[in-house]
Write a protein that holds these residues in place. Structure first.
Motif, PDB file in Angstrom:
ATOM      1  N   UNK A  34      11.846  -9.413   3.638  1.00 40.48           N
ATOM      2  CA  UNK A  34      11.616 -10.195   2.433  1.00 40.48           C
ATOM      3  C   UNK A  34      11.897 -11.678   2.644  1.00 40.48           C
ATOM      4  N   UNK A  35      12.585 -12.003   3.726  1.00 38.13           N
ATOM      5  CA  UNK A  35      12.814 -13.412   4.030  1.00 38.13           C
ATOM      6  C   UNK A  35      11.769 -14.017   4.942  1.00 38.13           C
ATOM      7  N   UNK A  36      10.836 -13.203   5.390  1.00 41.41           N
ATOM      8  CA  UNK A  36       9.784 -13.680   6.297  1.00 41.41           C
ATOM      9  C   UNK A  36       8.643 -14.280   5.479  1.00 41.41           C
ATOM     10  N   UNK A  37       8.324 -15.539   5.693  1.00 38.89           N
ATOM     11  CA  UNK A  37       7.267 -16.202   4.931  1.00 38.89           C
ATOM     12  C   UNK A  37       5.901 -15.559   5.175  1.00 38.89           C
ATOM     13  N   UNK A  38       5.698 -14.997   6.358  1.00 42.78           N
ATOM     14  CA  UNK A  38       4.414 -14.377   6.659  1.00 42.78           C
ATOM     15  C   UNK A  38       4.228 -13.069   5.893  1.00 42.78           C
ATOM     16  N   UNK A  39       5.345 -12.415   5.543  1.00 37.12           N
ATOM     17  CA  UNK A  39       5.227 -11.158   4.816  1.00 37.12           C
ATOM     18  C   UNK A  39       4.561 -11.362   3.466  1.00 37.12           C
ATOM     19  N   UNK A  40       4.924 -12.414   2.761  1.00 42.63           N
ATOM     20  CA  UNK A  40       4.333 -12.647   1.434  1.00 42.63           C
ATOM     21  C   UNK A  40       2.862 -13.008   1.552  1.00 42.63           C
ATOM     22  N   UNK A  66      -2.692 -10.942   0.878  1.00 43.76           N
ATOM     23  CA  UNK A  66      -3.988 -10.578   1.454  1.00 43.76           C
ATOM     24  C   UNK A  66      -4.300  -9.104   1.221  1.00 43.76           C
ATOM     25  N   UNK A  67      -3.297  -8.250   1.381  1.00 40.78           N
ATOM     26  CA  UNK A  67      -3.498  -6.811   1.176  1.00 40.78           C
ATOM     27  C   UNK A  67      -3.931  -6.519  -0.246  1.00 40.78           C
ATOM     28  N   UNK A  68      -3.257  -7.123  -1.213  1.00 35.87           N
ATOM     29  CA  UNK A  68      -3.573  -6.873  -2.626  1.00 35.87           C
ATOM     30  C   UNK A  68      -4.951  -7.426  -2.987  1.00 35.87           C
ATOM     31  N   UNK A 110      -7.627  -7.961  -0.923  1.00 37.70           N
ATOM     32  CA  UNK A 110      -8.692  -7.179  -0.288  1.00 37.70           C
ATOM     33  C   UNK A 110      -8.813  -5.806  -0.943  1.00 37.70           C
ATOM     34  N   UNK A 111      -7.685  -5.141  -1.198  1.00 37.83           N
ATOM     35  CA  UNK A 111      -7.730  -3.831  -1.846  1.00 37.83           C
ATOM     36  C   UNK A 111      -8.258  -3.937  -3.277  1.00 37.83           C
ATOM     37  N   UNK A 112      -7.862  -5.000  -3.974  1.00 40.39           N
ATOM     38  CA  UNK A 112      -8.362  -5.203  -5.328  1.00 40.39           C
ATOM     39  C   UNK A 112      -9.870  -5.384  -5.368  1.00 40.39           C
ATOM     40  N   UNK A 113     -10.405  -6.135  -4.412  1.00 36.60           N
ATOM     41  CA  UNK A 113     -11.858  -6.314  -4.338  1.00 36.60           C
ATOM     42  C   UNK A 113     -12.556  -5.010  -3.960  1.00 36.60           C
ATOM     43  N   UNK A 114     -11.931  -4.233  -3.080  1.00 34.95           N
ATOM     44  CA  UNK A 114     -12.499  -2.930  -2.729  1.00 34.95           C
ATOM     45  C   UNK A 114     -12.619  -2.036  -3.966  1.00 34.95           C
ATOM     46  N   UNK A 115     -11.581  -2.043  -4.808  1.00 36.45           N
ATOM     47  CA  UNK A 115     -11.623  -1.230  -6.021  1.00 36.45           C
ATOM     48  C   UNK A 115     -12.622  -1.803  -7.024  1.00 36.45           C
ATOM     49  N   UNK A 116     -12.610  -3.125  -7.189  1.00 37.97           N
ATOM     50  CA  UNK A 116     -13.478  -3.773  -8.166  1.00 37.97           C
ATOM     51  C   UNK A 116     -14.944  -3.474  -7.895  1.00 37.97           C
ATOM     52  N   UNK A 117     -15.344  -3.546  -6.631  1.00 35.03           N
ATOM     53  CA  UNK A 117     -16.747  -3.303  -6.295  1.00 35.03           C
ATOM     54  C   UNK A 117     -16.985  -1.889  -5.760  1.00 35.03           C
ATOM     55  N   UNK A 118     -15.995  -1.327  -5.080  1.00 33.95           N
ATOM     56  CA  UNK A 118     -16.192  -0.027  -4.450  1.00 33.95           C
ATOM     57  C   UNK A 118     -16.017   1.152  -5.368  1.00 33.95           C
ATOM     58  N   UNK A 119     -15.281   0.994  -6.472  1.00 34.50           N
ATOM     59  CA  UNK A 119     -15.114   2.122  -7.386  1.00 34.50           C
ATOM     60  C   UNK A 119     -16.358   2.400  -8.224  1.00 34.50           C
ATOM     61  N   UNK A 120     -16.976   1.404  -8.861  1.00 30.81           N
ATOM     62  CA  UNK A 120     -18.168   1.714  -9.662  1.00 30.81           C
ATOM     63  C   UNK A 120     -19.426   1.952  -8.831  1.00 30.81           C
ATOM     64  N   UNK A 121     -19.473   1.457  -7.588  1.00 28.87           N
ATOM     65  CA  UNK A 121     -20.699   1.575  -6.794  1.00 28.87           C
ATOM     66  C   UNK A 121     -21.129   3.018  -6.561  1.00 28.87           C
ATOM     67  N   UNK A 164      -5.396  -1.514   2.949  1.00 28.29           N
ATOM     68  CA  UNK A 164      -6.594  -2.338   2.768  1.00 28.29           C
ATOM     69  C   UNK A 164      -7.667  -2.081   3.821  1.00 28.29           C
ATOM     70  N   UNK A 165      -7.452  -1.111   4.702  1.00 26.40           N
ATOM     71  CA  UNK A 165      -8.460  -0.781   5.695  1.00 26.40           C
ATOM     72  C   UNK A 165      -8.150  -1.331   7.068  1.00 26.40           C
ATOM     73  N   UNK A 166      -7.176  -0.717   7.752  1.00 26.99           N
ATOM     74  CA  UNK A 166      -6.762  -1.218   9.062  1.00 26.99           C
ATOM     75  C   UNK A 166      -7.900  -1.174  10.074  1.00 26.99           C
ATOM     76  N   UNK A 167      -8.596  -0.043  10.172  1.00 31.15           N
ATOM     77  CA  UNK A 167      -9.659   0.102  11.173  1.00 31.15           C
ATOM     78  C   UNK A 167     -10.726  -0.968  11.034  1.00 31.15           C
TER      79      UNK A 167
END
Length: 317
Positions: free
Chosen positions: A80-86, A91-93, A95-106, A249-252
């Motif tokens: 939690x003290x690592x600036x890169x973690x935030x 980025x994870x939230x 990318x995943x949010x966009x996947x749900x926004x477009x990928x769920x209704x498609x 968010x899709x590692x592969x």
């Protein structure tokens, strides 16, 4: 405790045992078919869970998991003290949010379109084409995307230059890379995701459509008032599961497409764990990151299920 002491007569006990044996005889073959899947799930998902204690240790390979010293919550404090973690959490939230926004209704829309196709042969061909990307690994799909989007030889940049534009480095530009992720994710998943909705549509009572046609409803009205409401239970369960997978968010996909030029928008928790754990060999710290991710995912599943059930009767449990 004896059967008499438990308040059960010998006759009732024999009857219960007889029913249990009858169920085993009737469904024993199905239990046998289920056994390999359960065994695999236990071996690869539950037995390795003892390894989460590495998150609370200064893991050293030579000492092993049990021999490494305990350090309490130091790994989490460092996380939690690592600036890169935030940054990677953001980025994870996103990318995943966009996947749900477009990928769920498609997949829902695609299933509705498939259901409206009258030509059976054409329908089967189109469905098969839409399923194919699901059966290809991201190594192959990423190679296709790299070739299509190449600034020097890619088909898309060829069209752009044909109309007088300048080639775009889609995979090296932070402004376009996330869009590439969303589009390629849709391409890979939308056809396969539509199968569940097509199966749900096939289970709708056709008498409802006949009655609606007699009442003068057109196809759009039938979709709006019959098909979509009938899909709500399936949509609800899949939405809860999608929200629970927000931390994945899709590692592969990202691992095969990203590069240091787009780390600012493409570096996610899983790629961070890969670099910290496997490359830098900080196994305890990477375990702490993975544990944090899974705890958040559990909270999201439980919370989303609770909220959804406040508005309707459907949910995972």
């Amino acid at each position: 405790m004896s059967d008499q002491a438990a308040g059960l007569s010998p006759a009732l006990t024999r009857e219960a045992l007889g029913k249990r044996r009858g169920r085993w005889r009737q469904y024993g073959f199905y239990y046998l078919m289920l056994a390999p899947a359960l065994l695999g799930f236990l071996v690869f998902h539950y037995f390795p869970m003892y390894g989460v204690i590495m998150a609370f240790k200064n893991y050293r390979f030579i000492d092993g998991i049990w021999g490494s010293p305990w350090i309490g919550l130091d790994n989490f404090n460092q996380l939690f003290g690592d600036m890169f973690f935030w940054r990677i959490l953001r980025n994870t939230l996103i990318i995943s949010g966009l996947h749900i926004l477009f990928g769920f209704p498609a997949p829902i829309l695609l299933a509705l379109l498939f259901n409206e196709l009258a030509n059976g042969s054409f329908k089967r061909v189109v469905q098969t084409i839409s399923y194919l990307p699901h059966f290809m690994s991201w190594v192959i799909l990423s190679g296709i995307m790299i070739e299509l989007l190449s600034p020097s030889r890619g088909a898309l940049n060829y069209v752009i230059t044909l109309f007088g534009g300048e080639p775009i480095h889609f995979l090296a530009n932070p402004d376009t890379f996330v869009g590439v992720l969303v589009v390629s994710h849709l391409w890979q998943s939308v056809g396969w995701g539509s199968i569940i909705y097509l199966a749900a549509i096939a289970g709708i009572n056709q008498d409802q459509y006949e009655s609606a046609t007699i009442d003068g409803a057109n196809r759009f009205h039938q979709i709006r008032y019959i098909t979509l409401p009938s899909l709500v239970p399936v949509m609800t369960v899949l939405f809860i599961l999608n929200v629970g997978g927000v931390m994945n968010a899709g590692f592969d996909q990202i691992f095969n497409l990203y590069n240091p030029a787009v780390y600012s928008v493409a570096d996610i928790i899983d790629t961070y764990v890969y670099r910290i754990g496997l490359i830098d060999t900080k196994y305890g710290f990477s375990t702490a990151v993975g544990l944090f991710k899974n705890v958040v995912a559990l909270v999201l599943v439980v919370g989303t299920n609770y909220i959804v059930k406040r508005f309707n009767e459907y949910g995972i449990w």
